[in-house]
Scaffold this motif. Structure first.
Motif, PDB file in Angstrom:
ATOM      1  N   GLY A   1       0.798  -1.222   0.046  1.00 23.32           N
ATOM      2  CA  GLY A   1       0.117   0.021  -0.016  1.00 23.32           C
ATOM      3  C   GLY A   1       0.736   1.182   0.065  1.00 23.32           C
ATOM      4  N   GLN A   2       2.163   1.286   0.956  1.00 21.61           N
ATOM      5  CA  GLN A   2       2.763   2.333   0.751  1.00 21.61           C
ATOM      6  C   GLN A   2       3.563   2.752  -0.434  1.00 21.61           C
ATOM      7  N   ALA A   3       3.918   1.319  -1.075  1.00 21.47           N
ATOM      8  CA  ALA A   3       4.468   1.698  -2.588  1.00 21.47           C
ATOM      9  C   ALA A   3       3.362   2.028  -3.568  1.00 21.47           C
ATOM     10  N   GLU A   4       2.458   1.637  -3.537  1.00 21.89           N
ATOM     11  CA  GLU A   4       1.466   2.169  -4.580  1.00 21.89           C
ATOM     12  C   GLU A   4       1.247   3.631  -4.292  1.00 21.89           C
ATOM     13  N   LEU A   5       1.101   4.214  -2.952  1.00 27.49           N
ATOM     14  CA  LEU A   5       0.877   5.788  -2.702  1.00 27.49           C
ATOM     15  C   LEU A   5       2.149   6.404  -2.948  1.00 27.49           C
ATOM     16  N   LEU A   6       3.294   5.944  -2.868  1.00 26.59           N
ATOM     17  CA  LEU A   6       4.830   6.459  -3.426  1.00 26.59           C
ATOM     18  C   LEU A   6       4.481   6.777  -4.896  1.00 26.59           C
ATOM     19  N   ALA A   7       4.143   5.578  -5.520  1.00 36.15           N
ATOM     20  CA  ALA A   7       4.175   5.678  -6.937  1.00 36.15           C
ATOM     21  C   ALA A   7       3.171   6.903  -7.455  1.00 36.15           C
ATOM     22  N   ASP A   8       1.971   6.767  -6.858  1.00 33.21           N
ATOM     23  CA  ASP A   8       0.938   7.794  -7.144  1.00 33.21           C
ATOM     24  C   ASP A   8       1.620   9.323  -6.949  1.00 33.21           C
ATOM     25  N   LEU A   9       2.334   9.457  -5.809  1.00 36.53           N
ATOM     26  CA  LEU A   9       2.816  10.818  -5.460  1.00 36.53           C
ATOM     27  C   LEU A   9       3.801  11.113  -6.618  1.00 36.53           C
ATOM     28  N   LYS A  10       4.839  10.085  -6.742  1.00 34.92           N
ATOM     29  CA  LYS A  10       5.685  10.559  -7.825  1.00 34.92           C
ATOM     30  C   LYS A  10       5.073  10.899  -9.177  1.00 34.92           C
ATOM     31  N   ALA A  11       4.042  10.315  -9.364  1.00 36.88           N
ATOM     32  CA  ALA A  11       3.258  10.569 -10.818  1.00 36.88           C
ATOM     33  C   ALA A  11       2.292  11.552 -10.725  1.00 36.88           C
ATOM     34  N   GLY A  12       2.235  12.218  -9.355  1.00 34.77           N
ATOM     35  CA  GLY A  12       1.596  13.410  -9.515  1.00 34.77           C
ATOM     36  C   GLY A  12       0.019  13.360  -9.264  1.00 34.77           C
ATOM     37  N   ARG A  13      -0.471  11.812  -9.115  1.00 32.21           N
ATOM     38  CA  ARG A  13      -1.796  11.466  -9.116  1.00 32.21           C
ATOM     39  C   ARG A  13      -2.518  11.445  -7.698  1.00 32.21           C
TER      40      ARG A  13
END
Length: 123
Positions: free
Chosen positions: A109-121
């Motif tokens: 879940g944290q990895a998904e959140l991090l990926a969303d943050l990096k993608a600006g989503r």
């Protein structure tokens, strides 16, 4: 059911279950103890085998094994000059598996959140 031998600790019978659970999890709250329990989840180990796997000083391992023995999480048997350790309950291995599953889910879940943050989503 009052106090025990002057230690100021209530007997198990008068201690609330939530306190017993907290004490149980405190016993588990050391990385070396968790590592030892994980090794013993696979099979019984001689002390020398555990020592080779955990890469700590013998005195430190001995201290942590004593904590696990006192909490009745591990049992010992002697064969010649070797002392072997095993889990007292197979549910301990299951608890470690459940904890791994919970942590895996949290980290995913944290990895998904991090990926969303990096993608600006996010946000």
């Amino acid at each position: 059911m009052g106090e025990t031998g002057g230690h100021g600790r209530a007997t198990q019978a008068s201690t609330p279950l939530y306190q017993l659970k907290a004490d149980f999890f405190k016993t588990l709250g050391h990385p070396l103890r968790i590592r030892v329990l994980e090794l013993l989840s696979v099979r019984e180990h001689a002390v020398a085998e555990v020592l080779a796997q955990v890469e700590v000083e013998a005195a430190s391992l001995s201290q942590q094994l004593a904590v696990l023995r006192k909490a009745n999480l591990v049992a010992t048997r002697r064969e010649g000059s070797n002392v072997y350790y095993s889990l007292t309950h197979p549910q301990i291995a299951e608890l470690l598996r459940v904890a791994r599953g919970i942590l895996t889910g949290l980290l995913e879940g944290q990895a998904e959140l991090l990926a969303d943050l990096k993608a600006g989503r996010h946000g």
